[in-house]
Design a protein around this motif. Structure first.
Motif, PDB file in Angstrom:
ATOM      1  N   LYS A 293      22.318 -18.000  -1.136  1.00 31.48           N
ATOM      2  CA  LYS A 293      23.066 -17.960   0.125  1.00 31.48           C
ATOM      3  C   LYS A 293      22.635 -16.699   0.861  1.00 31.48           C
ATOM      4  N   SER A 294      22.084 -16.876   2.046  1.00 27.31           N
ATOM      5  CA  SER A 294      21.481 -15.757   2.774  1.00 27.31           C
ATOM      6  C   SER A 294      22.138 -15.565   4.133  1.00 27.31           C
ATOM      7  N   VAL A 295      22.297 -14.284   4.512  1.00 22.90           N
ATOM      8  CA  VAL A 295      22.886 -13.947   5.801  1.00 22.90           C
ATOM      9  C   VAL A 295      22.271 -12.632   6.249  1.00 22.90           C
ATOM     10  N   GLU A 296      22.127 -12.461   7.545  1.00 21.78           N
ATOM     11  CA  GLU A 296      21.590 -11.206   8.052  1.00 21.78           C
ATOM     12  C   GLU A 296      22.479 -10.047   7.625  1.00 21.78           C
ATOM     13  N   LEU A 297      21.844  -8.942   7.281  1.00 24.65           N
ATOM     14  CA  LEU A 297      22.567  -7.806   6.726  1.00 24.65           C
ATOM     15  C   LEU A 297      23.606  -7.255   7.702  1.00 24.65           C
ATOM     16  N   SER A 298      23.398  -7.478   8.977  1.00 26.20           N
ATOM     17  CA  SER A 298      24.335  -6.952   9.978  1.00 26.20           C
ATOM     18  C   SER A 298      25.684  -7.666   9.944  1.00 26.20           C
ATOM     19  N   ARG A 299      25.757  -8.813   9.277  1.00 26.06           N
ATOM     20  CA  ARG A 299      27.024  -9.555   9.202  1.00 26.06           C
ATOM     21  C   ARG A 299      27.217 -10.172   7.819  1.00 26.06           C
ATOM     22  N   TYR A 300      27.060  -9.346   6.818  1.00 27.11           N
ATOM     23  CA  TYR A 300      27.062  -9.832   5.440  1.00 27.11           C
ATOM     24  C   TYR A 300      28.374  -9.593   4.705  1.00 27.11           C
TER      25      TYR A 300
ATOM     26  N   LEU B  88      32.849 -12.792 -12.912  1.00 22.84           N
ATOM     27  CA  LEU B  88      33.341 -14.030 -13.518  1.00 22.84           C
ATOM     28  C   LEU B  88      32.314 -14.614 -14.477  1.00 22.84           C
ATOM     29  N   ASN B  89      32.799 -15.245 -15.520  1.00 23.19           N
ATOM     30  CA  ASN B  89      31.916 -15.899 -16.496  1.00 23.19           C
ATOM     31  C   ASN B  89      32.672 -17.040 -17.149  1.00 23.19           C
ATOM     32  N   SER B  90      32.507 -18.226 -16.607  1.00 22.13           N
ATOM     33  CA  SER B  90      33.204 -19.409 -17.110  1.00 22.13           C
ATOM     34  C   SER B  90      32.342 -20.627 -16.850  1.00 22.13           C
ATOM     35  N   PRO B  91      32.334 -21.608 -17.769  1.00 23.00           N
ATOM     36  CA  PRO B  91      31.586 -22.841 -17.525  1.00 23.00           C
ATOM     37  C   PRO B  91      32.175 -23.679 -16.406  1.00 23.00           C
ATOM     38  N   HIS B  92      33.341 -23.295 -15.919  1.00 22.96           N
ATOM     39  CA  HIS B  92      34.013 -24.052 -14.856  1.00 22.96           C
ATOM     40  C   HIS B  92      33.935 -23.350 -13.504  1.00 22.96           C
ATOM     41  N   ILE B  93      33.163 -22.265 -13.441  1.00 18.22           N
ATOM     42  CA  ILE B  93      32.919 -21.521 -12.209  1.00 18.22           C
ATOM     43  C   ILE B  93      31.414 -21.494 -11.981  1.00 18.22           C
ATOM     44  N   ILE B  94      30.977 -21.709 -10.748  1.00 15.09           N
ATOM     45  CA  ILE B  94      29.538 -21.686 -10.474  1.00 15.09           C
ATOM     46  C   ILE B  94      28.959 -20.346 -10.916  1.00 15.09           C
ATOM     47  N   GLY B  95      27.808 -20.386 -11.568  1.00 19.20           N
ATOM     48  CA  GLY B  95      27.247 -19.186 -12.172  1.00 19.20           C
ATOM     49  C   GLY B  95      26.667 -18.201 -11.167  1.00 19.20           C
ATOM     50  N   TYR B  96      26.882 -16.923 -11.436  1.00 17.93           N
ATOM     51  CA  TYR B  96      26.333 -15.846 -10.618  1.00 17.93           C
ATOM     52  C   TYR B  96      24.960 -15.472 -11.154  1.00 17.93           C
ATOM     53  N   ARG B  97      23.972 -15.323 -10.261  1.00 20.12           N
ATOM     54  CA  ARG B  97      22.600 -15.026 -10.675  1.00 20.12           C
ATOM     55  C   ARG B  97      22.078 -13.717 -10.085  1.00 20.12           C
ATOM     56  N   GLY B  98      22.913 -12.984  -9.360  1.00 19.37           N
ATOM     57  CA  GLY B  98      22.492 -11.700  -8.826  1.00 19.37           C
ATOM     58  C   GLY B  98      22.440 -11.678  -7.309  1.00 19.37           C
ATOM     59  N   PHE B  99      21.935 -10.579  -6.779  1.00 17.07           N
ATOM     60  CA  PHE B  99      21.766 -10.471  -5.324  1.00 17.07           C
ATOM     61  C   PHE B  99      20.625  -9.502  -5.044  1.00 17.07           C
ATOM     62  N   ASP B 100      20.090  -9.600  -3.857  1.00 16.91           N
ATOM     63  CA  ASP B 100      19.123  -8.607  -3.399  1.00 16.91           C
ATOM     64  C   ASP B 100      19.110  -8.580  -1.879  1.00 16.91           C
ATOM     65  N   ILE B 101      18.332  -7.668  -1.328  1.00 15.14           N
ATOM     66  CA  ILE B 101      18.147  -7.559   0.117  1.00 15.14           C
ATOM     67  C   ILE B 101      16.665  -7.699   0.405  1.00 15.14           C
ATOM     68  N   SER B 102      16.324  -8.592   1.295  1.00 17.00           N
ATOM     69  CA  SER B 102      14.928  -8.828   1.637  1.00 17.00           C
ATOM     70  C   SER B 102      14.725  -8.620   3.135  1.00 17.00           C
ATOM     71  N   VAL B 103      13.480  -8.497   3.537  1.00 17.77           N
ATOM     72  CA  VAL B 103      13.127  -8.405   4.948  1.00 17.77           C
ATOM     73  C   VAL B 103      12.337  -9.650   5.305  1.00 17.77           C
ATOM     74  N   GLU B 104      12.885 -10.456   6.195  1.00 16.20           N
ATOM     75  CA  GLU B 104      12.262 -11.718   6.572  1.00 16.20           C
ATOM     76  C   GLU B 104      12.305 -11.851   8.083  1.00 16.20           C
ATOM     77  N   ASN B 105      11.149 -12.127   8.668  1.00 17.81           N
ATOM     78  CA  ASN B 105      11.032 -12.231  10.130  1.00 17.81           C
ATOM     79  C   ASN B 105      11.586 -10.977  10.811  1.00 17.81           C
ATOM     80  N   SER B 106      11.248  -9.836  10.234  1.00 17.25           N
ATOM     81  CA  SER B 106      11.613  -8.515  10.767  1.00 17.25           C
ATOM     82  C   SER B 106      13.110  -8.227  10.709  1.00 17.25           C
ATOM     83  N   ALA B 107      13.857  -9.023   9.935  1.00 17.86           N
ATOM     84  CA  ALA B 107      15.302  -8.798   9.814  1.00 17.86           C
ATOM     85  C   ALA B 107      15.664  -8.589   8.353  1.00 17.86           C
TER      86      ALA B 107
END
Length: 336
Positions: free
Chosen positions: A32-39, A52-71
């Motif tokens: 799920k991606s959103v511009e950093l100015s409104r994140y 959270l860690n449960s088989p009944h909750i969608i799993g978390y895989r981390g986060f990062d910040i990237s630069v794409e199309n100069s944003a």
């Protein structure tokens, strides 16, 4: 980035969800991606999911910040759900699901709620489009409205809101249980629990009545709904109590109607077509419509604050000199 972005599988008011592949392991996940100015709302979701860690909750895989199309872009990585959402399964099932499937998915959602509530978290927006299916298992997702039990903010989708939340009074664990009952109605009837009409908000808040139970449900299913949809939140069963209800007993794990086979490749777009459509579900009020209902439905004893904000950044709209609101497709926050 040590991952490669694939095609977009869904849109929100400001965020887009894409398929992604790890360059190191080849694992497939969703981003799920959103511009950093409104994140802010996605960052809030990241903070909740990361704990959270449960088989009944969608799993978390981390986060990062990237630069794409100069944003600069904030990326929230979550478990890949190849079967789409519960709402997609309802459509694939011809507009409603058979009771064995309803029981199985309801059990998974209830276990997820029991886990969240044990950790002091209220989801605030349980509904079919916020439950993802992985290998036939239902997993609660989209924590954009979630909060700690002690927080006073109220958020969610109006047609799935509990009466006390619709009145702006409180939104605790019992409100999630009400929304669970509404989601059972969605599965059984193939529609939202209430009609999308101008008088609906007042009806939810003040009528003292629950939504109509689908005639297709068994008596035991209707009894389960009666435990979820008690107007007084103090009388509703907890998620823990509901797990002992016979409606959720003896659940089999075989493939049921409404399940789909996982795509053989992340380039298989067919399974995702309904996911992209789901963000424009005509049965749900948008934020501006909900505001108008609030204005027209208010009673003398209904003391609502008028400081509102969306849980996702959307298009700003002025409704007058005293209040400024932001439109968001399905969900909102009310700050008390």
């Amino acid at each position: 980035m040590d991952w490669t972005r694939g095609h977009i599988i869904g849109h929100g008011a400001s965020a887009a969800v894409s398929i992604a592949v790890s360059c190191l392991s080849g694992d497939v996940f969703a981003v799920k991606s959103v511009e950093l100015s409104r994140y802010e709302s996605v960052q809030r979701e990241q903070k909740i999911l990361s704990g959270l860690n449960s088989p009944h909750i969608i799993g978390y895989r981390g986060f990062d910040i990237s630069v794409e199309n100069s944003a600069a872009v904030f990326n929230l990585m979550i478990e890949h759900a190849p079967d789409g959402s519960l709402s997609d399964a309802i459509r694939r099932g011809g507009g409603r699901l058979p009771e064995p499937a309803i029981r199985r998915y309801t059990q998974g959602i209830t276990k997820g709620l029991d886990y969240l509530h044990s950790r002091g978290i209220v989801h605030c927006d349980i509904k079919g489009s916020n439950v993802l299916l992985v290998g036939g298992a239902a997993k609660i997702a989209d924590f954009g409205c979630a909060k700690a039990r002690t927080e006073s903010a109220i958020g969610g989708t109006p047609l799935f809101m509990a009466p006390e939340a619709a009145r702006g009074e409180e939104q605790g664990f019992a409100a999630d249980v009400w929304a669970l009952g509404c989601t059972v109605i969605e599965m059984a009837a193939g529609r939202a629990p209430w009609p999308n009409a101008p008088e609906t908000l007042r009806r939810i808040a003040f009528s003292g009545k629950a939504p109509e139970f689908p005639a297709s449900l068994s008596e035991i299913g209707k009894d389960f709904l009666s435990k979820c949809l008690r107007v007084d939140p103090r009388e509703r069963w907890t998620a823990e109590e509901l797990l002992r209800h016979p409606f959720l007993g003896d659940i089999r794990e075989e493939k049921l109607a409404g399940d789909s086979d996982s795509p053989t490749s992340i380039l298989d777009r067919g399974i995702w077509s309904s996911v992209e459509e789901s963000s424009h579900d005509s049965t749900e009020m948008n934020f501006a419509e909900f505001y108008e209902l609030c204005k027209n439905s208010r009673s003398e004893e209904w003391d609502w604050t008028e400081r509102w904000m969306t849980i996702r950044d959307g298009e700003s709209v002025d409704f007058g000199s005293e209040s400024r609101f932001q439109c968001e497709e399905q969900s909102f926050f009310l700050l008390s």
